[in-house]
Design an enzyme around this catalytic site. Structure first.
Site, PDB file in Angstrom:
ATOM      1  N   ARG A 177       0.935  -1.224   0.005  1.00 21.22           N
ATOM      2  CA  ARG A 177      -0.139  -0.161   0.017  1.00 21.22           C
ATOM      3  C   ARG A 177       0.820   1.191  -0.021  1.00 21.22           C
ATOM      4  NH1 ARG A 177      -4.733   1.212   4.538  1.00 21.22           N
ATOM      5  NH2 ARG A 177      -2.906   1.064   5.880  1.00 21.22           N
ATOM      6  N   ASP A 463      -3.683   2.647  14.243  1.00 22.93           N
ATOM      7  CA  ASP A 463      -2.814   3.535  13.060  1.00 22.93           C
ATOM      8  C   ASP A 463      -3.320   4.614  12.959  1.00 22.93           C
ATOM      9  OD1 ASP A 463      -4.946   3.079  11.441  1.00 22.93           O
ATOM     10  OD2 ASP A 463      -4.288   1.943  10.065  1.00 22.93           O
TER      11      ASP A 463
END
EC number: 2.3.3.9
Length: 562
Positions: A177, A463
């Site tokens: 990603r 996150d």
């Protein structure tokens, strides 16, 4: 005749950069194997070809934000109804990634990569985005680690345990990603401007790994990617063009590169068909990025006091607007022949409290059963300890079928309306909700500033999405003086109340982490930044963009071309 002037600095090595490219990050011989002249030339070609398109897409985002702040709401685009109603399919899913029932995610750290690839999950998503603090060291070491992983040579010596980690014979399939379109890479300048972060991430990884990946991982396909933070199909169209440009450079078949798009912004939920259509030769589905989706809901409706969220712990998949989002994603993906991936299980096994651990695992079990019964083809886990539970839930329902793309009844996506997707969530707002937002937001930001983007907090692996939800919800509650109605206090949120909460939560953080860690960490700096973000007159689009300059470390340019 032009003269080339060298600024003499003895014993200072420089990267071999092509014309117009300046590498301002620290020189390292290992990094130089990634930042070759040829690789940097490829990144520069991508930047020059697509920067105008990216700038236009970002201006379109700003214009949409202005409309929402003036009272408009997102919805389906009438001009693309022919795409939503059309009878078309994406390219067939490559056999190598037909089965994605459990995926594990994590930053591009060396030990993490080995453990994740060995975890028993079907896929590992290696993250340059929300799970990584994008310092120069983290980014470059991440590329070194991925290159070693793809060629099979990666090892890690844990000196504290005197243990060497290496890859098993059978590993998960690797997806990468890159960052979102909005984030720059300030350590690499192209024609005097910071490069686009995701083009650096994609370009360097693809350039060094496409050939080996197709042999060892993709069975003739790949590399594979996850694409974050998109708000409109025009952004997917740019990615499709980037993929085609990369395939042409590499001399590989069109459609070799495959990507799953995270649907994690509210505007994008109305663009799912259009996003798949733009990427139809390169798509392997969509994913419910549900934590960022909640953040996006608040950000989109920042000027709508009638759409305030309850405590964030209450905004789960049981809320009608969240369930509708998941159902629409499943129906859309299966209609177009690609994977519909479920959301993140962020729980961490609680080793010192068996009862609490079993309760946490039971929540994961129920969430994954809900996903697979709804029709999802796979799901995400943040910790290897969750993989057996996730695998059991999906295998118990799917059996030996690699996915549910053709086996689940394709219900009509048109049955899910704009009203379903925008329904205001129900629930209370409490002082404890304000406290949790503040405590988690400050601790996450302190870790991010010191190089950690994936942070265990209160038995969850957090996150950047969590910090973003915390920030924007605090901002909105302060902005509109929300009444805290869930704990019987009946007080309204104000800057003064928030200031007291910050002081008390900083004291709590110091007690929890210990005085030494608190003193040596960046908690006070993080507190100032987080407080400023929550009390600012205007809401910044992204916390990670607003504080990015605090982790940029430029080194001198050693050669100037006049």
């Amino acid at each position: 005749m032009e003269l080339e002037t060298s600024v003499y600095r003895p014993n200072v090595a420089v990267y071999d950069s092509p014309d117009g490219v300046e590498v301002r990050g620290r020189y390292d011989q290992i990094f130089a194997k990634i930042l070759t002249r040829e690789a940097l030339s490829f990144v520069a070609e991508l930047q020059r070809e697509f920067r105008g398109h990216v700038k236009y897409a970002m201006e379109c985002r700003r214009e949409a934000r202005r409309r929402y702040n003036s009272g408009a709401v997102p919805g389906f685009d009438p001009s693309t109804k022919f795409i939503r109603d059309g009878d078309w399919s994406c390219a067939s899913v490559p056999p190598a990634v037909a089965d994605r029932r459990v995926e594990i995610t994590g930053p591009v750290e060396r030990k993490m990569i080995i453990n994740a690839l060995n975890s028993g999950a079907k896929v590992f998503m290696a993250d340059f985005e929300d799970a990584l603090s994008p310092s120069w060291e983290n980014l470059m070491r991440g590329h070194v680690n991925l290159k070693d992983a793809v060629d099979g040579s990666i090892t890690f010596h844990d000196k504290s345990r005197n243990r060497v980690y290496k890859l098993n014979d059978q590993t998960a399939k690797l997806f990468v990603r890159p960052r979102g379109w909005h984030l720059p890479e300030a350590h690499i300048l192209i024609d005097g401007e910071p490069a686009t972060g995701c083009l650096v991430d994609f370009g360097l990884y693809f350039f060094h790994n496409y050939a080996k990946f197709r042999q060892t991982q993709g069975s003739g396909f790949g590399p594979f990617f996850y694409l974050p933070k998109m708000e409109h199909s025009r952004e997917a169209k740019i990615w499709n063009s980037v993929f085609e440009r990369a395939e042409k450079m590499a001399g590989i078949e069109r459609g070799s590169i495959r990507a799953t798009v995270l649907i994690e912004t509210l505007p994008a939920v109305f663009q799912m068909n259009e996003i798949l259509y733009e990427l139809r030769d390169h798509s392997v589905g969509l994913n419910c990025g549900r934590w960022d989706y909640i953040f996006s809901y608040v950000k989109t409706f920042q000027a709508h006091p009638d759409r305030l969220l309850p405590d964030r712990v209450l905004v789960g998949m049981g809320q009608h607007f969240m369930r509708s989002y998941s159902d629409l994603l499943i129906r859309t993906c299966h209609k177009r022949g690609v994977h519909a991936m479920g959301g993140m299980a962020a729980q961490i096994p609680i080793r010192d409290d068996p009862k609490a651990n079993e309760m946490a695992l039971d929540l994961v079990r129920k969430d994954k059963l809900r996903e697979v019964r709804a029709g999802h083809d796979g799901t995400w886990a943040a910790h290897p300890g969750l993989i057996p539970i996730c695998m059991e839930a999906f295998t118990g329902h799917m059996g030996k079928s690699p996915n549910q793309i053709k086996s689940v009844k394709r219900e009509d996506a048109a049955a899910i309306t704009e009203e379903d997707l925008l329904q205001i969530p129900r629930g209370v707002r409490t002082l404890e909700g304000l406290r949790l937002n503040t405590r988690v937001g400050i601790q996450y930001l302190a870790a991010w500033l010191t190089g950690s983007g994936s942070v265990p907090l209160y038995n969850l692996m957090e996150d950047a999405a969590t910090a973003e939800i915390s920030r924007v919800q605090n901002w909105q509650w302060i902005r509109y003086g929300v009444e805290l109605d869930g704990d019987g206090l009946g007080v309204r949120v104000s800057k003064e109340l928030f200031g007291r909460v910050v002081e008390e939560e900083m004291e709590r953080i110091e007690k929890e982490v210990g005085k030494d860690k608190f003193k040596n960490g960046m908690y006070k700096e993080a507190c100032k930044m987080f407080t400023k973000q929550c009390t600012a007159p205007e809401l910044d689009d992204f916390l990670t963009l607003a504080v990015y300059n605090h982790i940029v470390a430029h080194y001198p340019i050693n050669v100037s071309r006049l």
